[in-house]
Write a protein that holds these residues in place. Structure first.
Motif, PDB file in Angstrom:
ATOM      1  N   GLY A  42       0.819  -1.217   0.000  1.00  0.00           N
ATOM      2  CA  GLY A  42       0.000   0.000   0.000  1.00  0.00           C
ATOM      3  C   GLY A  42       0.845   1.255   0.000  1.00  0.00           C
ATOM      4  O   GLY A  42       0.554   2.221  -0.722  1.00  0.00           O
ATOM      5  N   VAL A  43       1.903   1.270   0.803  1.00  0.00           N
ATOM      6  CA  VAL A  43       2.817   2.415   0.825  1.00  0.00           C
ATOM      7  C   VAL A  43       3.525   2.548  -0.520  1.00  0.00           C
ATOM      8  O   VAL A  43       3.647   3.653  -1.069  1.00  0.00           O
ATOM      9  CB  VAL A  43       3.842   2.284   1.968  1.00  0.00           C
ATOM     10  CG1 VAL A  43       4.941   3.331   1.834  1.00  0.00           C
ATOM     11  CG2 VAL A  43       3.155   2.434   3.318  1.00  0.00           C
ATOM     12  N   ALA A  44       3.992   1.437  -1.072  1.00  0.00           N
ATOM     13  CA  ALA A  44       4.693   1.480  -2.360  1.00  0.00           C
ATOM     14  C   ALA A  44       3.795   2.054  -3.450  1.00  0.00           C
ATOM     15  O   ALA A  44       4.230   2.881  -4.259  1.00  0.00           O
ATOM     16  CB  ALA A  44       5.166   0.075  -2.743  1.00  0.00           C
ATOM     17  N   ARG A  45       2.547   1.613  -3.471  1.00  0.00           N
ATOM     18  CA  ARG A  45       1.605   2.106  -4.487  1.00  0.00           C
ATOM     19  C   ARG A  45       1.354   3.601  -4.314  1.00  0.00           C
ATOM     20  O   ARG A  45       1.372   4.370  -5.284  1.00  0.00           O
ATOM     21  CB  ARG A  45       0.301   1.325  -4.383  1.00  0.00           C
ATOM     22  CG  ARG A  45      -0.719   1.631  -5.456  1.00  0.00           C
ATOM     23  CD  ARG A  45      -1.825   0.587  -5.475  1.00  0.00           C
ATOM     24  NE  ARG A  45      -2.393   0.337  -4.146  1.00  0.00           N
ATOM     25  CZ  ARG A  45      -2.207  -0.782  -3.454  1.00  0.00           C
ATOM     26  NH1 ARG A  45      -1.443  -1.756  -3.937  1.00  0.00           N
ATOM     27  NH2 ARG A  45      -2.756  -0.931  -2.267  1.00  0.00           N
ATOM     28  N   TYR A  46       1.149   4.033  -3.075  1.00  0.00           N
ATOM     29  CA  TYR A  46       0.856   5.448  -2.802  1.00  0.00           C
ATOM     30  C   TYR A  46       2.055   6.324  -3.178  1.00  0.00           C
ATOM     31  O   TYR A  46       1.900   7.363  -3.846  1.00  0.00           O
ATOM     32  CB  TYR A  46       0.510   5.616  -1.321  1.00  0.00           C
ATOM     33  CG  TYR A  46       0.212   7.035  -0.907  1.00  0.00           C
ATOM     34  CD1 TYR A  46      -1.047   7.595  -1.120  1.00  0.00           C
ATOM     35  CD2 TYR A  46       1.187   7.813  -0.291  1.00  0.00           C
ATOM     36  CE1 TYR A  46      -1.319   8.908  -0.743  1.00  0.00           C
ATOM     37  CE2 TYR A  46       0.927   9.113   0.090  1.00  0.00           C
ATOM     38  CZ  TYR A  46      -0.330   9.656  -0.137  1.00  0.00           C
ATOM     39  OH  TYR A  46      -0.588  10.958   0.234  1.00  0.00           O
ATOM     40  N   THR A  48       4.561   5.630  -5.206  1.00  0.00           N
ATOM     41  CA  THR A  48       4.808   5.591  -6.649  1.00  0.00           C
ATOM     42  C   THR A  48       3.881   6.538  -7.395  1.00  0.00           C
ATOM     43  O   THR A  48       4.315   7.332  -8.248  1.00  0.00           O
ATOM     44  CB  THR A  48       4.617   4.158  -7.182  1.00  0.00           C
ATOM     45  OG1 THR A  48       5.594   3.311  -6.570  1.00  0.00           O
ATOM     46  CG2 THR A  48       4.780   4.101  -8.691  1.00  0.00           C
ATOM     47  N   GLU A  49       2.592   6.464  -7.089  1.00  0.00           N
ATOM     48  CA  GLU A  49       1.620   7.316  -7.779  1.00  0.00           C
ATOM     49  C   GLU A  49       1.895   8.793  -7.518  1.00  0.00           C
ATOM     50  O   GLU A  49       1.808   9.624  -8.438  1.00  0.00           O
ATOM     51  CB  GLU A  49       0.201   6.947  -7.338  1.00  0.00           C
ATOM     52  CG  GLU A  49      -0.246   5.577  -7.827  1.00  0.00           C
ATOM     53  CD  GLU A  49      -1.592   5.155  -7.261  1.00  0.00           C
ATOM     54  OE1 GLU A  49      -2.141   5.910  -6.406  1.00  0.00           O
ATOM     55  OE2 GLU A  49      -2.098   4.088  -7.648  1.00  0.00           O
ATOM     56  N   TRP A  54       4.279  13.962  -9.503  1.00  0.00           N
ATOM     57  CA  TRP A  54       5.180  15.106  -9.342  1.00  0.00           C
ATOM     58  C   TRP A  54       6.221  15.177 -10.464  1.00  0.00           C
ATOM     59  O   TRP A  54       7.019  16.115 -10.495  1.00  0.00           O
ATOM     60  CB  TRP A  54       5.920  15.006  -8.003  1.00  0.00           C
ATOM     61  CG  TRP A  54       5.046  15.219  -6.789  1.00  0.00           C
ATOM     62  CD1 TRP A  54       3.759  15.673  -6.765  1.00  0.00           C
ATOM     63  CD2 TRP A  54       5.425  14.983  -5.436  1.00  0.00           C
ATOM     64  NE1 TRP A  54       3.305  15.728  -5.474  1.00  0.00           N
ATOM     65  CE2 TRP A  54       4.305  15.311  -4.629  1.00  0.00           C
ATOM     66  CE3 TRP A  54       6.574  14.510  -4.800  1.00  0.00           C
ATOM     67  CZ2 TRP A  54       4.318  15.191  -3.241  1.00  0.00           C
ATOM     68  CZ3 TRP A  54       6.589  14.380  -3.422  1.00  0.00           C
ATOM     69  CH2 TRP A  54       5.469  14.724  -2.650  1.00  0.00           C
ATOM     70  N   GLY A  55       6.267  14.175 -11.317  1.00  0.00           N
ATOM     71  CA  GLY A  55       7.171  14.211 -12.462  1.00  0.00           C
ATOM     72  C   GLY A  55       8.466  13.447 -12.303  1.00  0.00           C
ATOM     73  O   GLY A  55       9.391  13.618 -13.110  1.00  0.00           O
ATOM     74  N   PHE A  56       8.549  12.578 -11.302  1.00  0.00           N
ATOM     75  CA  PHE A  56       9.750  11.793 -11.097  1.00  0.00           C
ATOM     76  C   PHE A  56       9.687  10.505 -11.916  1.00  0.00           C
ATOM     77  O   PHE A  56       8.607   9.947 -12.147  1.00  0.00           O
ATOM     78  CB  PHE A  56       9.931  11.439  -9.617  1.00  0.00           C
ATOM     79  CG  PHE A  56      10.330  12.593  -8.756  1.00  0.00           C
ATOM     80  CD1 PHE A  56      11.669  12.855  -8.493  1.00  0.00           C
ATOM     81  CD2 PHE A  56       9.377  13.438  -8.204  1.00  0.00           C
ATOM     82  CE1 PHE A  56      12.038  13.920  -7.696  1.00  0.00           C
ATOM     83  CE2 PHE A  56       9.742  14.517  -7.411  1.00  0.00           C
ATOM     84  CZ  PHE A  56      11.075  14.758  -7.159  1.00  0.00           C
ATOM     85  N   SER A  57      10.850  10.027 -12.309  1.00  0.00           N
ATOM     86  CA  SER A  57      10.964   8.706 -12.911  1.00  0.00           C
ATOM     87  C   SER A  57      10.988   7.680 -11.784  1.00  0.00           C
ATOM     88  O   SER A  57      11.794   7.810 -10.847  1.00  0.00           O
ATOM     89  CB  SER A  57      12.249   8.611 -13.740  1.00  0.00           C
ATOM     90  OG  SER A  57      12.472   7.304 -14.181  1.00  0.00           O
ATOM     91  N   VAL A  58      10.123   6.661 -11.866  1.00  0.00           N
ATOM     92  CA  VAL A  58       9.971   5.708 -10.764  1.00  0.00           C
ATOM     93  C   VAL A  58      10.058   4.282 -11.292  1.00  0.00           C
ATOM     94  O   VAL A  58       9.471   3.948 -12.320  1.00  0.00           O
ATOM     95  CB  VAL A  58       8.626   5.904 -10.033  1.00  0.00           C
ATOM     96  CG1 VAL A  58       8.509   4.939  -8.856  1.00  0.00           C
ATOM     97  CG2 VAL A  58       8.484   7.345  -9.542  1.00  0.00           C
ATOM     98  N   ARG A  59      10.795   3.443 -10.566  1.00  0.00           N
ATOM     99  CA  ARG A  59      10.857   2.017 -10.859  1.00  0.00           C
ATOM    100  C   ARG A  59      10.347   1.232  -9.653  1.00  0.00           C
ATOM    101  O   ARG A  59      10.563   1.633  -8.506  1.00  0.00           O
ATOM    102  CB  ARG A  59      12.293   1.581 -11.151  1.00  0.00           C
ATOM    103  CG  ARG A  59      12.801   1.997 -12.518  1.00  0.00           C
ATOM    104  CD  ARG A  59      14.214   1.473 -12.737  1.00  0.00           C
ATOM    105  NE  ARG A  59      15.199   2.354 -12.103  1.00  0.00           N
ATOM    106  CZ  ARG A  59      16.494   2.056 -12.008  1.00  0.00           C
ATOM    107  NH1 ARG A  59      16.928   0.895 -12.472  1.00  0.00           N
ATOM    108  NH2 ARG A  59      17.340   2.905 -11.460  1.00  0.00           N
TER     109      ARG A  59
END
Length: 408
Positions: A42-46, A48-49, A54-59
């Motif tokens: 849940g934290v990872a999903r929140y 990441t979204e 905000w415009g960051f590249s996320v993996r």
């Protein structure tokens, strides 16, 4: 570095966003309890979204099924160093929720404090790192290199999250790391080592009224624990108190007899199991300690005919040390002077962190600091003071800009 850039970035640190983000993270129960369906997902999903918005590249990559690591990236305008911020997504259990003054997963604000599980360890500091990176991005700061934000799972367990990140190569180009943990914004340049050891004694089940018909594993395991307390005292007397990380310790943390099945007052269990949380200082030898524990277990088992004992090293983490003149420590120290007007205070982490493996496996210099009193994590009514949390976000932003302004 562009003149005045740090001051401009600091103006973009959004205190209101920081408070609300911390509260939102607390409201996501990320205690790893698969039987209840809770964990870090849940934290990872929140996170990441939000970072993507905000415009960051996320993996995102799973360290284990249902346990996702997150890595966000902010690149500068030219080549340069790489700075890593690390803040884990899991929290420890709340225990008996009825003992809390405020519900542990609501993020209640009272008297300029945010209460809840993870408020200081380490969801408040995760929020501070996110807000700091957003400030750098929103200020259109001109810097070389890149900033990474790692949000791994399982820091409170066996640290499978950061291990997976390292194995996957996510940290290969990192020049320095800031570990976001509650240290009252003191700069911790050392960490204790950790050994986790399990001892399992195999006896023979019998009626409690006829003890000679069985082999009771409890009594010899209790003698082992008593001798381990003597070993702790001996190690403390021999090595003394380390100026940064304090005294060594050998702490029994779990005692189960029987380890599985239903205990009963008139039944001798067939097994007894104890775990040890051994915390070491830099002068101690992990090899010596492992052998000492094994010898104590064997010697006590040999006194009881028919008793069999097994020992297992569950985890082995070294002490870490980063010199005060390392660039990542110097950047943090200069940030403290700039943001607070104070001279930095240096200290050591009384436990291990995800930074242990960054330092030990990849040779990455680390400095650990963040908001929150050192004694508050893992307790009932965990909290973080809002002014200190805001200071932390500003320190993170300033330290990043200062670190990236220097050459490799």
């Amino acid at each position: 570095m562009e003149p005045g850039i740090v001051e401009r970035v600091l103006r973009y640190v959004d205190a209101e966003l920081l408070v609300e983000l911390t509260r939102s993270l607390i409201r996501i129960d990320s205690v790893y309890r698969p039987e209840r369906g809770t964990g870090e997902a849940g934290v990872a999903r929140y996170v990441t979204e939000l970072l993507e918005a905000w415009g960051f590249s996320v993996r995102v990559e799973e360290a284990a099924p249902g346990r996702p690591n997150v890595l966000a990236e902010l690149c500068g305008t030219r080549e340069g160093k790489t700075l890593l911020f690390e803040a884990h997504s899991d929290v420890v259990t709340e225990g008996d929720a009825s003992l809390w003054t405020y519900p542990p997963f609501e993020g209640v604000v009272v008297d300029n404090r945010i209460y809840g599980r993870g408020a200081c360890d380490t969801k408040g500091n995760l929020a501070a790192a996110m807000v700091a990176l957003k400030a750098i991005k929103d200020a259109a700061a001109d810097f070389g290199g890149r900033i990474l934000l790692a949000v791994p799972v399982d820091e409170e367990g066996l640290m499978i999250g950061i291990k997976k990140m390292i194995e996957s190569g996510w940290c290969n180009e990192v020049d320095g790391a800031i570990i976001c943990e509650p240290e009252e914004n003191q700069l911790c340049i050392a960490q204790k080592g950790a050994l986790r050891i399990g001892i399992r004694a195999h006896g023979k089940m019998a009626h409690g009224a006829i003890p000679r018909a069985g082999i009771n594993p409890i009594t010899p395991v209790c003698r082992m624990v008593a001798r381990l307390a003597e070993l702790e005292r001996s190690e403390g007397a021999h090595h003394g108190e380390d100026p940064l990380v304090g005294w060594p310790s050998i702490t029994p943390t779990i005692f189960l007899a029987p380890p599985s099945g239903e205990p009963q007052i008139n039944v001798i269990p067939n097994q007894a199991y104890v775990t040890l949380d051994v915390r070491t200082t830099p002068r101690q030898d992990h090899g010596f300690l492992k052998e000492a524990v094994l010898n104590i277990a064997r010697e006590e088992a040999d006194k009881v005919p028919g008793l069999r004992v097994e020992t297992a090293v569950i985890d082995d983490r070294p002490c870490t040390y980063t010199p005060p003149d390392d660039p990542v420590v110097q950047a943090a120290a200069e940030a403290v002077r700039l943001v607070t007007g104070r001279e930095p205070q240096y200290n050591g982490v009384p436990g291990a962190t995800d930074g242990t493996f960054l330092w030990a496996w990849k040779g990455i210099p680390i400095v650990t600091f963040g908001a929150g009193k050192r004694e508050v994590p893992h307790q009932v009514d965990e909290y973080v003071d809002i002014p200190e949390l805001i200071e932390t976000a500003r320190l993170y932003a300033a330290a990043a800009m200062i670190f990236l302004s220097t050459r490799r």
